[in-house]
Design a protein around this motif. Structure first.
Motif, PDB file in Angstrom:
ATOM      1  N   PHE A  49       0.878  -1.167  -0.018  1.00 32.71           N
ATOM      2  CA  PHE A  49       0.025  -0.058  -0.055  1.00 32.71           C
ATOM      3  C   PHE A  49       0.801   1.125  -0.069  1.00 32.71           C
ATOM      4  O   PHE A  49       1.543   1.380   0.881  1.00 32.71           O
ATOM      5  N   VAL A  50       0.749   2.134  -1.081  1.00 26.39           N
ATOM      6  CA  VAL A  50       1.432   3.186  -1.373  1.00 26.39           C
ATOM      7  C   VAL A  50       0.652   4.358  -1.157  1.00 26.39           C
ATOM      8  O   VAL A  50      -0.490   4.394  -1.420  1.00 26.39           O
ATOM      9  N   VAL A  51       1.313   5.600  -0.651  1.00 29.30           N
ATOM     10  CA  VAL A  51       0.629   7.055  -0.909  1.00 29.30           C
ATOM     11  C   VAL A  51       1.672   7.987  -1.336  1.00 29.30           C
ATOM     12  O   VAL A  51       2.972   7.868  -1.259  1.00 29.30           O
ATOM     13  N   ALA A  53       2.978   5.056  10.029  1.00 30.71           N
ATOM     14  CA  ALA A  53       3.360   3.809   9.828  1.00 30.71           C
ATOM     15  C   ALA A  53       4.569   3.765   8.680  1.00 30.71           C
ATOM     16  O   ALA A  53       5.015   2.551   8.591  1.00 30.71           O
ATOM     17  N   ALA A  54       4.726   4.921   8.012  1.00 27.85           N
ATOM     18  CA  ALA A  54       5.644   4.504   6.778  1.00 27.85           C
ATOM     19  C   ALA A  54       6.993   4.884   7.239  1.00 27.85           C
ATOM     20  O   ALA A  54       7.895   4.378   6.656  1.00 27.85           O
ATOM     21  N   VAL A  55       7.072   5.600   8.684  1.00 25.90           N
ATOM     22  CA  VAL A  55       8.593   5.578   9.016  1.00 25.90           C
ATOM     23  C   VAL A  55       9.374   4.371   9.778  1.00 25.90           C
ATOM     24  O   VAL A  55       8.694   3.608  10.263  1.00 25.90           O
ATOM     25  N   GLN A  56      10.386   3.995   9.141  1.00 27.74           N
ATOM     26  CA  GLN A  56      11.068   2.916   9.598  1.00 27.74           C
ATOM     27  C   GLN A  56      12.722   3.347  10.085  1.00 27.74           C
ATOM     28  O   GLN A  56      13.068   4.537   9.777  1.00 27.74           O
ATOM     29  N   PRO A  57      13.169   2.455  11.175  1.00 26.99           N
ATOM     30  CA  PRO A  57      14.397   2.909  11.726  1.00 26.99           C
ATOM     31  C   PRO A  57      15.430   2.996  10.732  1.00 26.99           C
ATOM     32  O   PRO A  57      15.428   1.833   9.787  1.00 26.99           O
ATOM     33  N   VAL A  84      10.601   3.814  -0.664  1.00 31.88           N
ATOM     34  CA  VAL A  84      10.027   4.539  -1.759  1.00 31.88           C
ATOM     35  C   VAL A  84      10.144   3.509  -3.228  1.00 31.88           C
ATOM     36  O   VAL A  84      10.962   2.796  -3.170  1.00 31.88           O
ATOM     37  N   VAL A  85       9.046   3.384  -3.775  1.00 33.90           N
ATOM     38  CA  VAL A  85       9.110   2.326  -4.646  1.00 33.90           C
ATOM     39  C   VAL A  85       9.668   3.147  -6.128  1.00 33.90           C
ATOM     40  O   VAL A  85       9.396   4.194  -6.330  1.00 33.90           O
ATOM     41  N   ASN A  86      10.488   2.471  -6.470  1.00 32.88           N
ATOM     42  CA  ASN A  86      11.167   2.907  -7.818  1.00 32.88           C
ATOM     43  C   ASN A  86      10.294   2.772  -8.999  1.00 32.88           C
ATOM     44  O   ASN A  86      10.080   1.578  -9.380  1.00 32.88           O
ATOM     45  N   PRO A  87       9.916   3.753  -9.925  1.00 39.29           N
ATOM     46  CA  PRO A  87       8.798   3.486 -10.908  1.00 39.29           C
ATOM     47  C   PRO A  87       9.357   2.731 -11.818  1.00 39.29           C
ATOM     48  O   PRO A  87       8.677   2.246 -12.895  1.00 39.29           O
ATOM     49  N   ALA A  88      10.919   2.679 -12.255  1.00 37.02           N
ATOM     50  CA  ALA A  88      11.278   2.410 -13.345  1.00 37.02           C
ATOM     51  C   ALA A  88      11.488   0.693 -13.354  1.00 37.02           C
ATOM     52  O   ALA A  88      11.023   0.033 -14.455  1.00 37.02           O
ATOM     53  N   ASN A  89      11.599   0.111 -12.333  1.00 34.19           N
ATOM     54  CA  ASN A  89      11.715  -1.430 -12.261  1.00 34.19           C
ATOM     55  C   ASN A  89      10.635  -1.988 -11.032  1.00 34.19           C
ATOM     56  O   ASN A  89      10.753  -3.243 -10.917  1.00 34.19           O
ATOM     57  N   VAL A 104       5.586   3.781   0.833  1.00 34.12           N
ATOM     58  CA  VAL A 104       5.041   2.517   1.417  1.00 34.12           C
ATOM     59  C   VAL A 104       4.415   2.997   2.774  1.00 34.12           C
ATOM     60  O   VAL A 104       5.171   3.385   3.715  1.00 34.12           O
ATOM     61  N   ALA A 105       3.179   2.820   2.740  1.00 38.96           N
ATOM     62  CA  ALA A 105       2.583   3.480   3.966  1.00 38.96           C
ATOM     63  C   ALA A 105       2.197   2.591   4.954  1.00 38.96           C
ATOM     64  O   ALA A 105       1.931   2.810   6.242  1.00 38.96           O
ATOM     65  N   ALA A 106       2.311   1.264   5.007  1.00 42.47           N
ATOM     66  CA  ALA A 106       2.203   0.230   6.116  1.00 42.47           C
ATOM     67  C   ALA A 106       2.901  -0.853   5.800  1.00 42.47           C
ATOM     68  O   ALA A 106       3.370  -1.074   4.781  1.00 42.47           O
ATOM     69  N   GLY A 107       3.244  -1.758   6.647  1.00 43.68           N
ATOM     70  CA  GLY A 107       3.922  -2.981   6.637  1.00 43.68           C
ATOM     71  C   GLY A 107       5.553  -2.804   6.239  1.00 43.68           C
ATOM     72  O   GLY A 107       6.055  -3.804   5.648  1.00 43.68           O
ATOM     73  N   GLY A 108       6.094  -1.743   6.825  1.00 44.98           N
ATOM     74  CA  GLY A 108       7.618  -1.660   6.075  1.00 44.98           C
ATOM     75  C   GLY A 108       8.531  -2.463   6.758  1.00 44.98           C
ATOM     76  O   GLY A 108       9.620  -2.875   6.354  1.00 44.98           O
TER      77      GLY A 108
END
Length: 374
Positions: free
Chosen positions: A33-35, A289-293, A304-309, A340-344
């Motif tokens: 899930f992304v935002v 929930a998007a923040v990760q250590p 962050v999702v790379n849109p190229a691949n 990614v907004a959740a489950g990172g």
């Protein structure tokens, strides 16, 4: 010999097949899930849960203690002004009133006797048959008798009032919000028996976070959404904010006023959400929930999702003050990137994913499937 040749040929083919590397099935891309980072003009809109309350709430109690003889109303019942709500046992107060009545009668009798004595001594003093000091003594006795009679009269009024205080009446028209005592219970003076929610204005009680308390002010416009009417917003404004934070929750109690037109829309005790715009730092914001250590354990990061691949990249970011639902990203992120907004915590660097929105619709071209072991 022919048989041996066939057997040898079969063994050779088997050995060649064993030496070959079997192909593995590709692993499907994981949906995430992304935002986009929230960049709505630097203004953050936060929702605070609350409860619909009456502006005027009164804790009703007896002015005297005693045994609760009966309750006339129950919680959730509407009452009118002056309606009888509960009654105490008045037997003891009736006896006290009778005793006070007897004391008053005795004091009145002493006062009548003192007046007669004073008149008689005054007449004798004019004829110079008694001394002036004897008359002064009778004058003092008359004043003392008058004081005793006044005190007895006041004590009688108090006793009668106490008998009247054994009945609890509604000071205003409204609804009984709660009941705190049962019939047969011995209650003390001032102990809450009912909580009365008076008719009239309605408010929503909320708690504001200490971290952003300077972003709120009395009179600030808000929107209220009832849980049973999603998508319908009622206008309101912040009427008051507590001067100090609650020592346990470290939040500031606040009241949100609703307009007169909302009286037919709300009921006491309803759950609601209050939407308030605050914050003017101009920063992008992401869900908590998007923040990760980060790898170093100090600087935070987001996926962050790379849109190229269609693969994941860990992006180090600089964060601002945490809010109740979002956190501002001061550096390291662009507004058009998919985060990614959740489950990172279940993801890894370079992992192929399928980015989807909250309606489970893909937002990017599906990533190529990866082979196991890559």
């Amino acid at each position: 010999m022919n048989n041996l040749r066939w057997i040898g040929s079969g063994l050779l083919l088997a050995l060649l097949a064993a030496c070959g590397k079997p192909e593995t099935a590709p692993a499907p891309a994981l949906p995430v899930f992304v935002v986009h980072p929230d960049g709505s003009g630097g203004m953050a809109v936060a929702a605070y849960p609350g409860e619909v309350r009456a502006r005027e709430e009164a804790a009703l109690s007896f002015r005297v203690g005693g045994n609760l003889l009966r309750r006339e109303v129950d919680a959730g019942q509407r009452v009118s002004k002056g309606q009888l709500l509960a009654v105490l046992d008045v037997a003891d107060y009736a006896l006290q009133a009778r005793a006070a009545q007897a004391q008053y009668a005795a004091a009145e009798a002493d006062l009548v006797r003192a007046r007669d004595e004073h008149k008689r001594y005054a007449a004798l003093a004019e004829q110079q048959l008694v001394s002036r000091s004897a008359l002064d003594a009778q004058t003092a006795a008359l004043k003392a008798a008058q004081g005793q009679a006044d005190a007895a009269r006041a004590n009688l009024d108090v006793s009668r009032n106490q008998a009247g205080y054994a009945q609890l009446h509604a000071p205003e028209a409204g609804m009984i919000a709660s009941r705190e005592a049962e019939a047969g219970q011995v209650v003390a003076a001032g102990q809450t028996i009912y909580t009365l929610a008076a008719d009239g204005a309605r408010e929503v009680a909320i708690a504001l976070p200490e971290s952003a308390i300077r972003d709120f002010s009395v009179g600030q416009a808000v929107q209220v959404e009832l849980w049973n009417q999603p998508g319908k917003y009622l206008p309101g404004s912040i009427r008051e904010i507590a001067a100090a934070a609650d020592p346990q929750t470290r939040t500031y109690a606040a009241r949100v006023s609703l307009g007169a037109e909302a009286l037919n829309e709300v009921e006491l005790g309803q759950s609601a959400r209050v939407f308030i715009s605050h914050g003017k730092d101009g920063a992008l914001r992401v869900p908590l929930a998007a923040v990760q250590p980060g790898k170093s354990g100090q600087q935070a990061s987001v996926w962050v999702v790379n849109p190229a691949n269609g693969t994941l990249q860990a992006r180090a970011v600089t964060l601002g003050t945490y809010g109740p639902e979002q956190v501002p990203v001061l550096q390291g992120l662009k507004g058009d990137e998919w985060v990614v907004a959740a489950g990172g915590h279940l993801l890894r660097e370079g992992q192929p994913v399928t980015a989807v929105d909250r309606n489970n619709r893909p937002v990017l071209t599906s990533a190529p499937a990866a082979k196991k072991g890559e």
